[in-house]
Every structure is written in structure tokens, then in C-alpha cells.
Design a protein around this motif. Structure first.
Motif, PDB file in Angstrom:
ATOM      1  N   ARG A 193      -7.776  11.712 -10.719  1.00  0.00           N
ATOM      2  CA  ARG A 193      -7.923  10.884  -9.521  1.00  0.00           C
ATOM      3  C   ARG A 193      -6.570  10.327  -9.077  1.00  0.00           C
ATOM      4  O   ARG A 193      -6.245  10.334  -7.889  1.00  0.00           O
ATOM      5  CB  ARG A 193      -8.889   9.728  -9.820  1.00  0.00           C
ATOM      6  CG  ARG A 193      -9.072   8.768  -8.671  1.00  0.00           C
ATOM      7  CD  ARG A 193     -10.087   7.710  -9.020  1.00  0.00           C
ATOM      8  NE  ARG A 193      -9.578   6.769 -10.025  1.00  0.00           N
ATOM      9  CZ  ARG A 193     -10.258   5.705 -10.461  1.00  0.00           C
ATOM     10  NH1 ARG A 193     -11.472   5.478  -9.988  1.00  0.00           N
ATOM     11  NH2 ARG A 193      -9.729   4.899 -11.359  1.00  0.00           N
ATOM     12  N   LEU A 233     -12.226  10.604  -2.697  1.00  0.00           N
ATOM     13  CA  LEU A 233     -12.386   9.448  -1.793  1.00  0.00           C
ATOM     14  C   LEU A 233     -11.048   8.931  -1.254  1.00  0.00           C
ATOM     15  O   LEU A 233     -10.844   8.850  -0.041  1.00  0.00           O
ATOM     16  CB  LEU A 233     -13.142   8.323  -2.499  1.00  0.00           C
ATOM     17  CG  LEU A 233     -13.301   7.062  -1.651  1.00  0.00           C
ATOM     18  CD1 LEU A 233     -14.206   7.327  -0.458  1.00  0.00           C
ATOM     19  CD2 LEU A 233     -13.855   5.902  -2.462  1.00  0.00           C
ATOM     20  N   ALA A 234     -10.127   8.595  -2.176  1.00  0.00           N
ATOM     21  CA  ALA A 234      -8.864   8.012  -1.725  1.00  0.00           C
ATOM     22  C   ALA A 234      -8.039   9.034  -0.936  1.00  0.00           C
ATOM     23  O   ALA A 234      -7.315   8.684  -0.012  1.00  0.00           O
ATOM     24  CB  ALA A 234      -8.063   7.499  -2.920  1.00  0.00           C
ATOM     25  N   ASN A 265       0.829  -1.204   0.000  1.00  0.00           N
ATOM     26  CA  ASN A 265       0.000   0.000   0.000  1.00  0.00           C
ATOM     27  C   ASN A 265       0.864   1.255   0.000  1.00  0.00           C
ATOM     28  O   ASN A 265       0.495   2.276  -0.569  1.00  0.00           O
ATOM     29  CB  ASN A 265      -0.941  -0.008   1.202  1.00  0.00           C
ATOM     30  CG  ASN A 265      -2.076  -0.999   0.999  1.00  0.00           C
ATOM     31  OD1 ASN A 265      -2.348  -1.386  -0.140  1.00  0.00           O
ATOM     32  ND2 ASN A 265      -2.710  -1.410   2.066  1.00  0.00           N
ATOM     33  N   VAL A 304      -9.587   8.663   2.610  1.00  0.00           N
ATOM     34  CA  VAL A 304      -9.417   7.421   3.373  1.00  0.00           C
ATOM     35  C   VAL A 304      -7.975   6.926   3.381  1.00  0.00           C
ATOM     36  O   VAL A 304      -7.597   6.209   4.299  1.00  0.00           O
ATOM     37  CB  VAL A 304     -10.375   6.300   2.884  1.00  0.00           C
ATOM     38  CG1 VAL A 304     -11.810   6.764   2.957  1.00  0.00           C
ATOM     39  CG2 VAL A 304     -10.029   5.842   1.492  1.00  0.00           C
ATOM     40  N   VAL A 305      -7.170   7.301   2.372  1.00  0.00           N
ATOM     41  CA  VAL A 305      -5.777   6.833   2.359  1.00  0.00           C
ATOM     42  C   VAL A 305      -4.835   7.924   2.864  1.00  0.00           C
ATOM     43  O   VAL A 305      -4.043   7.707   3.775  1.00  0.00           O
ATOM     44  CB  VAL A 305      -5.360   6.381   0.943  1.00  0.00           C
ATOM     45  CG1 VAL A 305      -3.904   5.933   0.945  1.00  0.00           C
ATOM     46  CG2 VAL A 305      -6.266   5.252   0.465  1.00  0.00           C
ATOM     47  N   LYS A 364      -5.821  10.613   4.388  1.00  0.00           N
ATOM     48  CA  LYS A 364      -6.411  11.185   5.608  1.00  0.00           C
ATOM     49  C   LYS A 364      -6.534  12.708   5.530  1.00  0.00           C
ATOM     50  O   LYS A 364      -6.322  13.407   6.517  1.00  0.00           O
ATOM     51  CB  LYS A 364      -5.591  10.813   6.855  1.00  0.00           C
ATOM     52  CG  LYS A 364      -5.304   9.332   6.995  1.00  0.00           C
ATOM     53  CD  LYS A 364      -6.539   8.561   7.400  1.00  0.00           C
ATOM     54  CE  LYS A 364      -6.238   7.079   7.506  1.00  0.00           C
ATOM     55  NZ  LYS A 364      -7.397   6.232   7.303  1.00  0.00           N
ATOM     56  N   ARG A 401       1.896   1.702  -3.561  1.00  0.00           N
ATOM     57  CA  ARG A 401       0.772   2.079  -4.427  1.00  0.00           C
ATOM     58  C   ARG A 401       0.396   3.542  -4.258  1.00  0.00           C
ATOM     59  O   ARG A 401      -0.059   4.185  -5.203  1.00  0.00           O
ATOM     60  CB  ARG A 401      -0.433   1.194  -4.116  1.00  0.00           C
ATOM     61  CG  ARG A 401      -0.329  -0.151  -4.785  1.00  0.00           C
ATOM     62  CD  ARG A 401      -1.506  -0.984  -4.421  1.00  0.00           C
ATOM     63  NE  ARG A 401      -1.458  -2.270  -5.108  1.00  0.00           N
ATOM     64  CZ  ARG A 401      -1.954  -3.375  -4.596  1.00  0.00           C
ATOM     65  NH1 ARG A 401      -2.523  -3.358  -3.411  1.00  0.00           N
ATOM     66  NH2 ARG A 401      -1.891  -4.495  -5.265  1.00  0.00           N
ATOM     67  N   ALA A 402       0.564   4.067  -3.032  1.00  0.00           N
ATOM     68  CA  ALA A 402       0.228   5.470  -2.815  1.00  0.00           C
ATOM     69  C   ALA A 402       1.202   6.379  -3.560  1.00  0.00           C
ATOM     70  O   ALA A 402       0.882   7.524  -3.856  1.00  0.00           O
ATOM     71  CB  ALA A 402       0.239   5.768  -1.320  1.00  0.00           C
ATOM     72  N   MET A 407      -3.384  11.832  -5.476  1.00  0.00           N
ATOM     73  CA  MET A 407      -2.594  11.170  -4.435  1.00  0.00           C
ATOM     74  C   MET A 407      -1.152  11.689  -4.432  1.00  0.00           C
ATOM     75  O   MET A 407      -0.326  11.233  -3.661  1.00  0.00           O
ATOM     76  CB  MET A 407      -2.590   9.649  -4.653  1.00  0.00           C
ATOM     77  CG  MET A 407      -3.974   9.024  -4.734  1.00  0.00           C
ATOM     78  SD  MET A 407      -4.918   9.318  -3.242  1.00  0.00           S
ATOM     79  CE  MET A 407      -4.089   8.185  -2.136  1.00  0.00           C
TER      80      MET A 407
END
Lengths: 402, 246
Positions: free
Chosen positions: B154, B105-106, B78, B109-110, B112, B81-82, B158
Motif C-alpha cells: 500500500r 484507494l490512495a 501532504n 484519491v491522492v 488521481k 507525505r505522498a 504511492m
């Protein structure tokens, strides 16, 4: 369709031949409908005054007679009366026999009179059958119907949770190899369980602890594919057993055994046992529904979510399940209605839900058509309303542009 | 550029799908800021290689190190992937969320981030990819090109160090390809490290620092776009290009 149902339902509700059956099925609280009490004198005459005063409206009053032991002994014809607006409570001449036409009174405290067996008790009660709205309110809050609704809602809620957990577990194994091995492990695990089952009755002294250790050993053995194995076992076993058997098993095997082994600490007698049985049984079907829903979502969705750094559980929660639930709403609604119907099965452990009440009434009156027709009507009204609700939810959750 | 420290290292990577040997010892280093374009016939393993970098496929042998993190332990995945954004051929937007929610969304939740922070970043990115007015549209109300641009936004939200593009334009109508390529060109000019599986020659010539030709699970040839397109050395590269270029 619904309108036709409502019309047929209403006309039946107002048919006095059905009133009694429906009263019984709905388990209408008799004491609340009693408007007066008295007794038959030595000459066989009775005279009872409704002391409480009736609100303006149309009434159908009956007198029910109980013998000195308190058993139902019969009842009078209907006294159809109208209490107009603005009349006060005052003395009035007794109405000695059921009037041929509705009788308009000049008092809110009528006195009924008639003849019956000497020494019997007289209970005058108010019949709702000619006032459908009052009747419907009573039906909606009747104990039998409430029990059916409560059972369905709670058991379905439980089944949803079980189905969700086991459905997610069923898709949790990722490689086909794992499934193949899991299949072999299940086979070996089952063989082991059979051996345990064969040994236990032979040596009754084998303590519970021993079984826990053995069970634990089997689980450890299955560990690599544990979620898939457990959920598959649950689905295949529970789905393969008739719901009736599950409920009987819960009611007459598990419940007494639990009570005995925990010194009455865990007492599931009656409703809790039925509830758990229904939820447990339906959980297996719903697990498959959820699995189908999850697997219907293109794998790209999970990949996109994971590529953004979400964990498997986060992707499930935010991406897969919200889409899967929309897909499986029709089958979920289907099983909801199915559950409502199958709640009638809990009558086998003597719970007074709609069917049980109907059968009791039939066994007392020997009028099967009226009894079962009433039961059918009650279920139809509930299931039709439910499918209307399901359709509304489907429409509300559908996505724009799809 | 290749003198810089590599952010993606593949060492002798093998991957099998049952009997299909999809990657046969692929070794590759991508330096920070490089734009690598991968071409090759279908089934040559280019997409598989890309998916291995993001650990969407587990490799059978060899080693992959992304941003200094080896992709072998579960807890690293993870984290990697981020740092690695991925854009898919079929966009893979979340159909139950609006364009804006797809992007926020990500982040929430990912990463924060707070709702306001995530929305601010998302709106900024939607402006960057040229569709600020589509924030509240659902994916199915958008054209393919618009969907792919939302998907790029999207991934960018990140703030990844590396972007992977898996045939980002091959599911698009011809008139929409340019709007997506323009966004990718902008990204390349900003110095984003990119690995792109694509046969878009215009993009490769304008942006690629290196091109790779893959066939049958192996890297056959690499070089600058001009070298690959106009002066291929291997027969298989020549054969492939003769079929692709008209």
C-alpha cells in the motif's frame, strides 16, 4: 415475537369494536369507502341502492346517519353480505334489516333499507374490517400513518445530516489544550450572550443588525476553536432541552416570529416547523453517536490514511466514516425507532398524525381503551418492522472475517 | 553513500508530550539510497522521531526538511507525505476494504490515477510481496505477515522516495517475521531510501548502511552494524545490547 404481534394485530383489526377507532386514527378517506347515499323520508324509512356494483367478495356495509346540519347522528348495524362470482348488476328486493348470518346475494347492486330519524342523510359505506388484506393496504396508505412515516423519515434524514456534520466537528480539535481553551471561550461567550439577552428587552429598539454584529464578534472571539465550540454548544444546549419544548418552541415561537419578520415570506406553520424541530432536536443526539463512532476507530487508521497523503477530510470520508458508521448502526437504529415514537410529539401543534387522530376519536367516543390500544398497535407494527429493517441493514453491512 | 545529497534532514529537533521530553535535540541526515536502522530501549524516542519525519507529530523546535521541503507550512505536509511511505507496527490496514482496495484507494484519491491503472499497479505490487492470490481478501482474513506485506504494498503504490518502517515485525509471530523481512531486504537491494526502527539483527546486518542507537530522546551512537553490534563505544549502548543480544 413479530408473529405473535401480527396475530394479535390481525385479530384486533377484525374486531368491530376497534374498527371505528382504527378508521379514525388511520384517517381513512371516508368518501372513497362510500358506496351509496340517500335520505330518510318523512315516515322515517330509508332505502338506498349501491349503484356502482360490488366486485365479488365479502362485504360489511353500514349506513351512517347525518343530521340536516351534517353532523354524525349514528349508524346502523352491519349488513353482512356476500357477492358471489359472476352475478350481474340487477334490481333486487331491498334488504330491510341486517341479516343474522352473512347473506349471499344474486346481484352486484344490492338495495339496503331500514328506519331512522326523518330528514337525516344516509351514507352507506363499505367496512374493510372483515377483509384484513384490504384493510392493511388501506392502513399502509392512510393519511395519519403516512404523516407519521413521512415525518419520521424526513426528520431522521435531516438529523443524520446535522449529526454527521456536528459529530465530525466535535472531534475536529486535535490537542487537549485547544479543548481546555475552548471550554473557557464557551464560558466567556455564554456570559457575553447573557449580557446581550439582558440588554435586548430593555432597549427594544436595538436593531437586528446590532445583534448580528454582536453575534459575529462573539463568533470571531471563539474562532480558534470554532468547529468544536459551535458543535459543543449545539449538542449541550439542544440535548438539554426536552423534545416537547423544542417542538412547541418551533411551532409557537420561531414560526410566528419568522413569518412576521419576513412578511410571510418564510412560513413554516404546521408540518415544516414540526419537521425542523424534530430534526434539530435529534441532530444533537446523533452528533454524539457519530462522535462516539469516530472516536472508536483506532487513531492508527487516521495516521495510515494521512501517511498516504490523504487530507483530513479525505481520510474522514474514505477511511474513518465508513468504519464508524458500521460501529454506530445499532445506536442509529435505536434513535431511528425513538424518532418514530417521538414523532407523536408533533400532535401538540395539532398535526393529524396517529396519536392526534387517536385522541380525537377518544374525545368523541369516550372509549379510551379501544382508542389507545389502537394507537399502541399502530406504533408497535411500525417500530417492529423498523427494527427488522435495522437488523437487516446491520447484517448486510457487516464485514467478512469479523 | 553519505556523500550523496541528503533527503531527510533533522536539525536539533525537540518534542515534548506534556511533561515528557521525548526528543532532546535530535540531528540526523539521511542520504538518498541509505538504509538506516534505529535501535534503542522503549521510550527512547525512535518511533517519535520516525513519526516527526512524516509529520504525524508536530515538533516543538528545530527543523525537519524532507526531499528539500521544510515541514513547517501546512500545505507542504501532504506533498511530503505522498513522497514518504510509512509502515506501522500494527499494520493499520483499512479493515473495511479488501487488500486490493487498500492499495488502490490512495492512488485514486491522492495520485488521481484511474481505476484500471491503480488496480494494475496494486496487482503488480501484491505479486512483488508474494501474495497475488489475496487481492480480494479482507484484512481480518489474512495472517499478520500477510497484512504487513499488504501494508508495505500500500505504501509502495504511492511510489515514495523514502520508506519509514516503525517496528514492522514486532507484532508478528516468529514464523511470519521472515516473510516481511524478505520483502524489506528486496526493497533495500533496489536502492530504496529507508529508515527502519527494528531490533532485527539479521536484517540490520544484511541491509543497513548505518545504525543508530537512541536513548532518552537523543542519538547516542551511530556506525555500521558491525561497529554497533560488536564494538559499541558508549556504556549505554553496551548495556542495551547486553540485554537484547543473547
Amino acid at each position: 415475537m413479530l408473529i405473535v404481534g401480527v396475530i394479535v394485530g390481525f385479530s384486533t383489526l377484525t374486531n368491530t369494536r376497534y374498527t371505528d377507532a382504527l378508521y379514525f386514527i388511520f384517517d381513512l378517506p371516508w368518501n372513497k369507502t362510500v358506496v351509496a347515499r340517500g335520505s330518510v323520508d318523512a315516515e322515517g324509512r330509508w332505502q338506498v341502492t349501491v349503484q356502482t356494483g360490488l366486485a365479488p367478495g365479502y362485504y360489511t356495509l353500514y349506513a351512517q346517519f347525518n343530521d340536516p346540519e351534517g353532523n354524525f347522528a349514528g349508524r346502523s348495524e352491519a349488513y353482512r353480505i356476500v357477492v358471489p362470482e359472476g352475478v350481474a348488476a340487477k334490481e333486487s328486493a331491498p334488504i330491510s334489516a341486517p341479516p343474522p348470518q352473512p347473506l349471499t346475494l344474486d346481484t352486484a347492486t344490492p338495495t339496503l333499507a331500514g328506519t331512522a330519524m326523518a330528514g337525516h342523510e344516509v351514507i352507506v359505506y363499505d367496512d374493510f374490517s372483515h377483509n384484513p388484506w384490504r384493510l392493511l393496504v388501506r392502513i399502509a396508505t392512510a393519511n395519519g400513518v403516512l404523516l407519521t412515516i413521512r415525518t419520521t423519515l424526513l426528520a431522521y434524514g435531516g438529523a443524520l445530516i446535522l449529526g454527521l456534520i456536528f459529530g465530525v466537528m466535535r472531534v475536529s480539535s486535535r490537542s487537549p489544550n485547544l479543548i481546555y481553551h475552548a471550554g473557557r471561550r464557551v464560558a466567556i461567550g455564554l456570559a457575553l450572550a447573557l449580557v446581550v439577552l439582558a440588554v435586548v428587552p430593555a432597549t427594544r429598539t436595538l436593531p437586528l443588525a446590532g445583534m448580528v454584529v454582536l453575534g459575529g464578534a462573539v463568533l470571531l472571539f471563539l474562532l480558534p476553536a470554532l468547529p468544536y465550540t459551535i458543535s459543543t454548544l449545539y449538542v449541550e444546549v439542544v440535548r438539554g432541552v426536552p423534545m416537547l419544548v423544542i417542538i412547541l418552541y418551533m411551532g409557537f415561537a420561531v414560526t410566528p416570529a419568522l413569518r412576521e419578520s419576513t412578511n410571510n415570506l418564510v412560513d413554516l406553520r404546521g408540518w415544516p416547523a414540526a419537521l425542523i424541530g424534530l430534526a434539530f432536536g435529534y441532530g444533537a443526539y446523533l452528533a454524539e453517536v457519530f462522535r462516539a463512532g469516530i472516536q472508536s476507530i483506532p487513531p492508527g487508521q487516521m495516521e495510515a490514511a494521512r501517511s498516504l497523503g490523504m487530507s483530513y477530510m479525505q481520510a474522514m470520508r474514505y477511511i474513518i466514516l465508513p468504519q464508524a458508521v458500521r460501529v454506530v448502526l445499532p445506536p442509529l437504529g435505536n434513535d431511528f425507532i425513538s424518532m418514530l415514537k417521538d414523532s407523536s410529539l408533533i400532535s401538540v401543534i395539532a398535526l393529524p398524525e396517529v396519536l392526534q387522530q387517536g385522541r380525537l376519536w377518544i374525545s368523541r367516543n369516550f372509549r379510551a381503551f379501544e382508542g389507545f390500544n389502537s394507537v399502541v398497535m399502530v406504533y408497535l407494527v411500525m417500530t417492529l418492522l423498523l427494527s427488522l429493517m435495522v437488523r437487516t441493514v446491520e447484517r448486510k453491512t457487516s464485514l467478512p472475517g469479523r | 553513500m553519505t556523500s550523496r545529497q541528503p533527503v531527510i534532514i533533522l536539525e536539533n529537533v525537540h518534542k515534548r508530550f506534556g511533561n515528557v521530553h521525548a526528543l532532546r535535540g535530535v540531528s540526523l541526515e539521511v542520504a538518498l539510497g541509505e538504509v538506516v536502522v534505529v535501535i534503542g530501549p522503549s521510550g527512547s524516542g525512535k518511533s517519535t522521531m520516525l513519526r516527526c519525519i512524516n509529520h504525524l507529530e508536530t515538533i516543538d523546535s528545530g527543523r525537519i526538511i524532507v526531499d528539500g521541503i521544510p515541514l513547517d507550512k501546512a500545505q507542504n505536509i501532504n506533498k511530503v507525505r505522498a513522497e514518504v511511505g510509512m509502515v506501522f507496527q500494527l499494520f493499520n490496514l483499512f479493515p473495511h476494504l479488501t487488500a486490493l482496495e487498500n492499495i488502490t484507494l490512495a492512488q485514486r484519491v491522492v495520485r488521481k490515477r484511474s481505476e484500471e491503472q491503480a488496480v494494475a499497479i496494486a496487482l503488480e505490487l501484491l505479486k512483488k510481496v508474494g501474495i497475488p492470490d489475496k487481492a480480494h481478501s479482507y484484512p481480518h482474513q489474512l495472517s499478520g505477515g500477510q497484512q504487513q506485506r499488504v501494508a508495505i504494498a500500500r505504501a509502495l503504490a504511492m511510489q515514495p522516495k523514502i520508506m519509514l518502517f516503525d517496528e514492522p515485525t514486532s507484532a508478528l509471530d516468529p514464523e511470519m517475521i521472515k516473510e516481511v523481512l524478505d520483502v524489506m531486504l528486496d526493497l533495500a537491494r533496489e536502492g530504496m531510501t529507508m529508515v527502519v526502527v527494528s531490533h532485527e539483527m539479521g536484517f540490520a546486518r544484511a541491509a543497513a548502511t548505518r545504525m543508530i542507537f537512541m536513548d532518552e530522546g537523543q542519538i547516542i551512537e551511530q556506525g555500521t552494524p558491525d561497529e554497533i553490534y560488536y564494538n559499541p563505544k558508549h556504556e549505554r549502548t553496551k548495556l542495551f545490547l547486553s540485554k537484547v543480544l543473547h
